[in-house]
Write an enzyme that holds these catalytic residues in place. Structure first.
Site, PDB file in Angstrom:
ATOM      1  N   ARG A 104       0.881  -1.179   0.000  1.00  0.00           N
ATOM      2  CA  ARG A 104       0.000   0.000   0.000  1.00  0.00           C
ATOM      3  C   ARG A 104       0.914   1.223   0.000  1.00  0.00           C
ATOM      4  O   ARG A 104       1.590   1.499   0.994  1.00  0.00           O
ATOM      5  CB  ARG A 104      -0.909  -0.017   1.233  1.00  0.00           C
ATOM      6  CG  ARG A 104      -1.922   1.134   1.307  1.00  0.00           C
ATOM      7  CD  ARG A 104      -2.783   0.961   2.542  1.00  0.00           C
ATOM      8  NE  ARG A 104      -3.633   2.099   2.813  1.00  0.00           N
ATOM      9  CZ  ARG A 104      -4.899   2.218   2.432  1.00  0.00           C
ATOM     10  NH1 ARG A 104      -5.458   1.245   1.721  1.00  0.00           N
ATOM     11  NH2 ARG A 104      -5.611   3.279   2.740  1.00  0.00           N
ATOM     12  N   HIS A 131      -7.093   1.174  -6.889  1.00  0.00           N
ATOM     13  CA  HIS A 131      -7.436   0.494  -5.637  1.00  0.00           C
ATOM     14  C   HIS A 131      -8.236  -0.767  -5.997  1.00  0.00           C
ATOM     15  O   HIS A 131      -9.435  -0.866  -5.708  1.00  0.00           O
ATOM     16  CB  HIS A 131      -8.252   1.427  -4.751  1.00  0.00           C
ATOM     17  CG  HIS A 131      -8.291   1.041  -3.313  1.00  0.00           C
ATOM     18  ND1 HIS A 131      -7.721  -0.127  -2.822  1.00  0.00           N
ATOM     19  CD2 HIS A 131      -8.858   1.657  -2.225  1.00  0.00           C
ATOM     20  CE1 HIS A 131      -7.924  -0.201  -1.527  1.00  0.00           C
ATOM     21  NE2 HIS A 131      -8.604   0.856  -1.135  1.00  0.00           N
ATOM     22  N   GLN A 134     -10.455  -2.875  -3.428  1.00  0.00           N
ATOM     23  CA  GLN A 134     -11.677  -2.201  -2.995  1.00  0.00           C
ATOM     24  C   GLN A 134     -12.805  -2.446  -3.983  1.00  0.00           C
ATOM     25  O   GLN A 134     -13.949  -2.722  -3.590  1.00  0.00           O
ATOM     26  CB  GLN A 134     -11.434  -0.696  -2.862  1.00  0.00           C
ATOM     27  CG  GLN A 134     -12.660   0.096  -2.423  1.00  0.00           C
ATOM     28  CD  GLN A 134     -13.109  -0.289  -1.025  1.00  0.00           C
ATOM     29  OE1 GLN A 134     -12.321  -0.225  -0.083  1.00  0.00           O
ATOM     30  NE2 GLN A 134     -14.364  -0.675  -0.867  1.00  0.00           N
ATOM     31  N   ASP A 220     -16.165   9.001  -2.770  1.00  0.00           N
ATOM     32  CA  ASP A 220     -14.996   8.860  -1.899  1.00  0.00           C
ATOM     33  C   ASP A 220     -14.692  10.243  -1.339  1.00  0.00           C
ATOM     34  O   ASP A 220     -15.301  11.237  -1.737  1.00  0.00           O
ATOM     35  CB  ASP A 220     -13.814   8.302  -2.703  1.00  0.00           C
ATOM     36  CG  ASP A 220     -12.661   7.811  -1.818  1.00  0.00           C
ATOM     37  OD1 ASP A 220     -12.804   7.823  -0.577  1.00  0.00           O
ATOM     38  OD2 ASP A 220     -11.621   7.420  -2.381  1.00  0.00           O
ATOM     39  N   CYS A 260     -15.999   3.790   0.097  1.00  0.00           N
ATOM     40  CA  CYS A 260     -14.935   2.876   0.528  1.00  0.00           C
ATOM     41  C   CYS A 260     -14.474   3.140   1.957  1.00  0.00           C
ATOM     42  O   CYS A 260     -13.791   2.284   2.533  1.00  0.00           O
ATOM     43  CB  CYS A 260     -13.758   2.939  -0.440  1.00  0.00           C
ATOM     44  SG  CYS A 260     -12.953   4.551  -0.532  1.00  0.00           S
ATOM     45  N   ARG A 288     -14.282  -6.662   1.998  1.00  0.00           N
ATOM     46  CA  ARG A 288     -12.842  -6.609   1.737  1.00  0.00           C
ATOM     47  C   ARG A 288     -12.191  -7.887   2.267  1.00  0.00           C
ATOM     48  O   ARG A 288     -11.319  -8.471   1.613  1.00  0.00           O
ATOM     49  CB  ARG A 288     -12.221  -5.389   2.425  1.00  0.00           C
ATOM     50  CG  ARG A 288     -12.512  -4.043   1.789  1.00  0.00           C
ATOM     51  CD  ARG A 288     -11.763  -3.830   0.473  1.00  0.00           C
ATOM     52  NE  ARG A 288     -10.328  -3.916   0.618  1.00  0.00           N
ATOM     53  CZ  ARG A 288      -9.542  -2.920   1.021  1.00  0.00           C
ATOM     54  NH1 ARG A 288     -10.054  -1.734   1.325  1.00  0.00           N
ATOM     55  NH2 ARG A 288      -8.229  -3.071   1.088  1.00  0.00           N
TER      56      ARG A 288
END
Length: 304
Positions: A104, A131, A134, A220, A260, A288
């Site tokens: 990450r 991502h 996600q 987001d 998310c 997730r």
């Protein structure tokens, strides 16, 4: 089995993505029934974090343990990566001591350079550009609530960031539409998003138009990690791109809302929406765990 990396969503074909969703549902069912399932016994996941995380760390670490393996957390501040060790060298060394790596970080080029020198699969846990884990969780959540996503319409409201880019890749892979509405100056950049074409998305100046009749409305934060210096400028620019009850009414009563997380109520979404009956953000967050367990299993064992 040849090494497979998951650095962006298009690294998997549509049939492979569908396979992951099927496996995720099987693995989730085992989890809900407290059935022990340890296909990754004695396997080790190394998790490398340059960006802060809650859901990514917890879902990968818990998931690896639940599959019978172990997970090791490395923060670049506490490792030689934080002192200037080349990414290529780190890839060569770390991949000799574990079975799979999740990273990450900031630039997509970092995970690509690491993967190019890794002996084991590498997973993108988030970069500035993409991502992918996600969006796997998001689509699994949609399937659970509304069935197949093929032919459906997703409205993305806000910044054309890494999550938006990955939704666009997913639309190409799985044949659905994404309507994107951003303030002027924050529009989708097809090359940065890694798109093969423009047949599966459309840009809208008015977020209400993007939401009208959509099956899913998603958003987001306005300021992603690494862009904090732009926070006040973005708050002003995005003021009309807050997902509210009016936008959800335009989408219709069957439309779902996703985010998310973490969310800022009163900025990119109102409390009425994120805590309302159309919101599936908590299922989305839990998924997730399940879809990443399916991904770990697939990258290490292939089809089972």
């Amino acid at each position: 089995m040849s090494i497979r990396h998951f650095l962006q969503l298009r690294d998997l074909g549509a049939e492979e993505i569908d396979y992951l969703f099927g496996r995720a549902r099987v693995i989730k069912d085992k989890f809900k029934r407290y059935e022990t399932y340890h296909p990754l016994a004695d396997r080790t996941l190394v998790m490398i974090f340059e960006k802060a995380s809650t859901r990514t760390r917890l879902s990968f670490e818990a998931g690896m343990h639940q599959l019978g393996g172990s997970a090791i957390y490395l923060n670049t501040r506490d490792s030689q990566l934080g002192r200037g060790e080349p990414v290529e060298d780190a890839g060569k060394v770390i991949s000799r001591m574990c079975d799979i790596v999740m990273i990450r970080t900031f630039e997509q080029s970092i995970v690509e350079r690491f993967a190019a020198h890794s002996r084991v699969p590498v997973i993108n846990g988030l970069t500035n550009e993409y991502h992918p884990c996600q969006i796997l969780a998001d689509i699994l959540t949609f399937i659970e609530h509304r069935g197949p996503i093929r032919g459906r319409t997703v409205a993305w409201i806000g910044d054309s960031n890494n999550v938006c880019n990955t939704w666009l890749q997913a639309a190409e892979a799985l044949d659905f539409q994404v309507r994107v509405s951003t303030p002027p100056g924050y529009e989708v950049e097809p090359e940065r998003a890694g798109l093969m074409g423009t047949n599966h998305f459309e840009q809208f100046a008015d977020p209400m138009d993007a939401c009208r009749g959509a099956d899913l409305v998603t958003t987001d934060v306005w300021t992603s990690m690494g862009f904090e210096a732009e926070n006040e400028e973005r708050r002003a620019a995005f003021a009309d791109w807050c997902v509210d009850a009016e936008m959800m009414r335009a989408a219709g009563p069957q439309a779902l809302f996703m985010h998310c997380l973490p969310a800022h109520r009163g900025e990119e979404v109102t409390a009425e929406v994120i805590d309302g009956p159309q919101s599936v953000v908590w299922d989305e967050a839990e998924n997730r765990l399940h879809v990443q367990k399916a991904l770990l299993e697939f990258l290490l064992l292939g089809r089972v």
